[in-house]
Design an enzyme around this catalytic site. Structure first.
Site, PDB file in Angstrom:
ATOM      1  N   LYS A  75       0.808  -1.212   0.000  1.00  0.00           N
ATOM      2  CA  LYS A  75       0.000   0.000   0.000  1.00  0.00           C
ATOM      3  C   LYS A  75       0.846   1.268   0.000  1.00  0.00           C
ATOM      4  O   LYS A  75       0.472   2.267  -0.613  1.00  0.00           O
ATOM      5  CB  LYS A  75      -0.942  -0.007   1.213  1.00  0.00           C
ATOM      6  CG  LYS A  75      -2.020  -1.078   1.152  1.00  0.00           C
ATOM      7  CD  LYS A  75      -2.967  -0.949   2.327  1.00  0.00           C
ATOM      8  CE  LYS A  75      -4.074  -1.989   2.288  1.00  0.00           C
ATOM      9  NZ  LYS A  75      -3.596  -3.343   2.520  1.00  0.00           N
TER      10      LYS A  75
ATOM     11  N   GLU B 233      -2.658   6.270   8.708  1.00  0.00           N
ATOM     12  CA  GLU B 233      -3.408   7.253   7.937  1.00  0.00           C
ATOM     13  C   GLU B 233      -4.397   8.003   8.817  1.00  0.00           C
ATOM     14  O   GLU B 233      -4.865   7.492   9.847  1.00  0.00           O
ATOM     15  CB  GLU B 233      -4.181   6.571   6.803  1.00  0.00           C
ATOM     16  CG  GLU B 233      -3.301   6.040   5.698  1.00  0.00           C
ATOM     17  CD  GLU B 233      -4.100   5.446   4.569  1.00  0.00           C
ATOM     18  OE1 GLU B 233      -3.494   5.248   3.492  1.00  0.00           O
ATOM     19  OE2 GLU B 233      -5.303   5.165   4.735  1.00  0.00           O
TER      20      GLU B 233
ATOM     21  N   HIS C 279     -13.953  -3.834   9.255  1.00  0.00           N
ATOM     22  CA  HIS C 279     -13.338  -3.520   7.969  1.00  0.00           C
ATOM     23  C   HIS C 279     -13.567  -4.606   6.918  1.00  0.00           C
ATOM     24  O   HIS C 279     -12.872  -4.646   5.902  1.00  0.00           O
ATOM     25  CB  HIS C 279     -11.834  -3.246   8.123  1.00  0.00           C
ATOM     26  CG  HIS C 279     -11.519  -2.198   9.135  1.00  0.00           C
ATOM     27  ND1 HIS C 279     -11.843  -0.867   8.970  1.00  0.00           N
ATOM     28  CD2 HIS C 279     -10.941  -2.294  10.366  1.00  0.00           C
ATOM     29  CE1 HIS C 279     -11.458  -0.185  10.033  1.00  0.00           C
ATOM     30  NE2 HIS C 279     -10.919  -1.014  10.893  1.00  0.00           N
TER      31      HIS C 279
ATOM     32  N   ARG D 174      -7.299  -8.273  -8.890  1.00  0.00           N
ATOM     33  CA  ARG D 174      -8.004  -9.540  -9.063  1.00  0.00           C
ATOM     34  C   ARG D 174      -9.484  -9.249  -9.199  1.00  0.00           C
ATOM     35  O   ARG D 174      -9.917  -8.089  -9.128  1.00  0.00           O
ATOM     36  CB  ARG D 174      -7.784 -10.427  -7.828  1.00  0.00           C
ATOM     37  CG  ARG D 174      -8.169  -9.728  -6.524  1.00  0.00           C
ATOM     38  CD  ARG D 174      -8.172 -10.629  -5.329  1.00  0.00           C
ATOM     39  NE  ARG D 174      -8.248  -9.919  -4.056  1.00  0.00           N
ATOM     40  CZ  ARG D 174      -9.359  -9.431  -3.528  1.00  0.00           C
ATOM     41  NH1 ARG D 174     -10.508  -9.556  -4.172  1.00  0.00           N
ATOM     42  NH2 ARG D 174      -9.342  -8.800  -2.356  1.00  0.00           N
TER      43      ARG D 174
END
Length: 662
Positions: free
Chosen positions: A116, A200, A235, A297
């Protein structure tokens, strides 16, 4: 086009790929672990090859065995599905080195988006907006804590590899950062083999909106509009829809352009999803969306995109991998209607969504007005080794309200017995006023969990019907001969039965009186319900409850009685009364038992330690997720029965307590 492909996956997605391949005349090869020898995907394929023991690390994650199976079967290409090796660039290289085609993007594209932190740097360079945060290489806890403080709490800790909510923790204050970081790193290392994280800013009213993209080998890239995946817990996505409610045309265009730009920046080929977090505090605005990650994907929720675009994305995958150009250009793609997808899992919402196991003694999923994507059949066992998904239920209608109503109706008609599921939770979510209004965000489920997870006791009618079901009486009478129904017929007086049922901690001692052909009177101390069994109905029978007609379903499996009434599932048990004292003793609050099979990852307690009820004592890893197990009562740890690294079965003793004086 290919003549034969191997699917390097299992369950629902393997069955999904097989169906499209069969429609195109392509032969399929399945692979299976020892635990999946009798699985549906293995039976559905034209050929099936075993690749090792039940643990995924010894089977579905073994690149060498999967490539060898593809070569042995004479397959020309390999479809990875999602999960397992689907986003592993080393797998792509091994497939191609064997002279086979990988049905997906290149290894280089995967690597570009696989971490990421690197992906966000690349996207920032390409002009795609990103969330403010720390995406650097330095990973010592003190530095990460300093970065979090600089951003300002709350913050989000995220594993830099992988996805699906694993290795992700929200932290609201500095004193919780260290524990959250340790937990996120353990989970990330177990799931992805990489414990590095990024930090973040936590968006206060976030919506998770993603764009489906597709590229071909000729350099064309299109987007197939958005999916809203905001309804999540821990999440992980629960309910997805397309298009996104309240999406302005300008924002759809901006997000689509950004997603295409992201795919073009890495020369993307095949199906992919660019995920964005949006700040919905002032509604959806074109200047308030940020790149999160790209999934290289096919996504679990791809059917909602298929429903609104009338495109088979697996077919596109196969055609593009075979070298064909994209079947449609951007201007030829359009949105038709609305679609929802609900993920039906074997899990217990009342116990923090703990994953469950068990045999699917009954599995009736209505497919007349909805699409069912599943990898299991009635009689199949939900094992502890893999994701506990039972099915994806997908609705499509001309309007959002119609599609949502269709989904809610289908969930209410489903009949599942043998394992606990999130079926009722999904139904409650569909009926939530905020969901109906399209006012969704990633915190909705957590905020309203109490009303979504119902724990109210069964009404008298449900208990009475369960009593009839337990006695085998909840079926229409056949003929006039009393021997047709073994109901304890008497020549001169009505027959009466007595039985005991358990529902959670409640005990019901019932008296059931046969009051004529198909007519019963069921009594408890404080109530009596009169029931007429009228005739068969879809999935069960029709009854009159004190004169009011209603359809009901039931299923008996061992000492378990499942009752389906008015969209709810009630699970009762017929107890062994001789064993009741021992059961009561075992249920005491002086011991902690494993709620599911799993790996003891961390132990926080030690003998002699004083603990308070609710305090975390152990962390159990099951079905790819960590589960914190709290102290059942106040007391002192008397004995630890396990060590970190032990594999335990459901119900295994973990530790005992000496209870504190009340």
């Amino acid at each position: 086009m290919f003549q034969k492909i191997l699917i390097a996956n299992r369950g629902e997605i393997a069955c999904r790929v097989i169906r499209t391949a069969r429609r195109l005349g392509i032969a399929t090869v399945a692979v299976y672990s020892d635990a999946d020898a009798d699985a549906w995907h293995a039976a559905l394929a034209d050929e099936a090859l075993g690749i090792g023991p039940a643990p995924a690390v010894d089977s579905y994650l073994r690149i060498d065995r999967i490539v060898a199976a593809a070569k042995a079967a004479g397959a020309e290409a390999v479809h990875p599905g999602y999960g397992f090796l689907a986003e592993n660039p080393a797998f792509v290289e091994a497939v191609e080195a064997a002279g086979l085609v990988f049905i997906g993007p290149s290894a280089e594209a995967m690597r570009a988006m696989g971490l990421k932190d690197a992906a966000k740097a690349l996207m920032q360079k390409a002009g795609v907006p990103i969330v403010p945060g720390y995406h650097g290489e330095r990973q010592d806890p003190a530095h990460l804590a300093e970065q979090a403080a600089g951003l300002g709490y709350p913050v989000l800790i995220k594993a830099r590899a992988g996805g699906g909510g694993k290795g992700m923790r929200r932290v609201d204050a500095p004193d919780g950062f260290a524990a959250a970081l340790d937990s996120a790193r353990r989970e990330a290392a177990a799931a992805f083999g990489d414990d590095a994280v990024l930090i973040e800013t936590y968006v206060s009213q976030p919506r998770h909106i993603e764009i489906q993209v597709f590229g071909d080998r000729q350099g064309q890239v299109v987007h197939l509009f958005e999916r809203d995946c905001s309804l999540q817990r821990r999440h992980q996505k629960v309910l997805e829809e397309a298009p996104a409610p309240g999406m302005p045309a300008a924002m759809r265009a901006a997000m689509g352009t950004a997603a295409v730009r992201a795919a073009e920046a890495i020369g993307y080929v095949g199906a992919g999803t660019v995920e964005f977090i949006t700040d919905a505090s002032a509604g959806l605005r074109p200047d308030r969306f940020y790149f999160m990650e790209m999934n290289t994907r096919l996504q679990v929720e791809h059917p909602v995109t298929e429903a609104i675009t009338k495109v088979d994305l697996v077919e596109w995958q196969l055609r593009v991998a075979a070298g064909e150009p994209l079947p449609l250009r951007q201007e030829q793609l359009a949105i038709t209607g609305w679609a929802f997808e609900a993920r039906l899992y074997a899990e217990d919402p009342a116990k923090g969504f703990l994953p469950a196991i068990g045999r699917l003694e009954r599995l009736d999923l209505p497919a007349d007005r909805v699409r069912i994507d599943s990898g299991v059949r009635p009689g199949d066992r939900i094992a502890p080794y893999y994701d506990p998904m039972i099915a994806k239920i997908v609705s499509h209608g001309p309007t959002r309200a119609t599609a949502l109503n269709q989904l809610a109706a289908a969930l209410g008609q489903a009949r599942i017995a043998g394992t606990v599921t999130n079926l009722e939770f999904l139904g409650a979510l569909c009926r939530h006023p905020g969901v109906a209004a399209g006012a969704v965000d990633t915190g909705l489920i957590e905020r309203d969990l109490g009303q979504l997870v119902r724990s109210d006791p069964p009404p008298a009618e449900a208990v009475a019907l369960a009593g009839l079901a337990a006695l085998g009486l909840l079926a229409p009478a056949q003929g006039d001969d009393p021997w047709d129904r073994l109901v304890g017929w008497r020549a001169w007086q009505p027959a009466e039965h007595h039985l005991t049922l358990l529902w959670q901690d409640e005990t019901y001692a019932l008296a059931v009186l046969l009051d004529g052909r198909g007519r019963f009177r069921v009594s408890l101390a404080e109530w009596t319900v009169e029931i007429d069994v009228l005739g068969p109905a879809e999935g069960g029978c029709r009854v009159a409850l004190d004169g009011r007609r209603q359809d009901v379903g039931s299923h008996l499996h061992g000492d378990q009685v499942s009752l389906f009434l008015a969209g709810r599932h009630y699970a009762f048990q017929r107890p062994d009364l001789l064993a009741a004292p021992a059961m009561a003793a075992a249920a005491g609050g002086d011991r902690l038992l494993a709620p599911m099979p799993g790996l003891v990852r961390v132990i926080f307690a030690a003998p002699g330690q004083v603990v308070r009820q609710g305090e975390p004592l152990l962390v159990l890893e099951a079905m790819k997720m960590e589960h914190s197990l709290p102290a059942p009562a106040n007391g002192v740890v008397a004995e630890l029965a396990v060590r970190a690294g032990d594999q335990v079965q459901a119900g295994a003793l973990l530790l005992t307590l000496t209870l504190a004086e009340p």
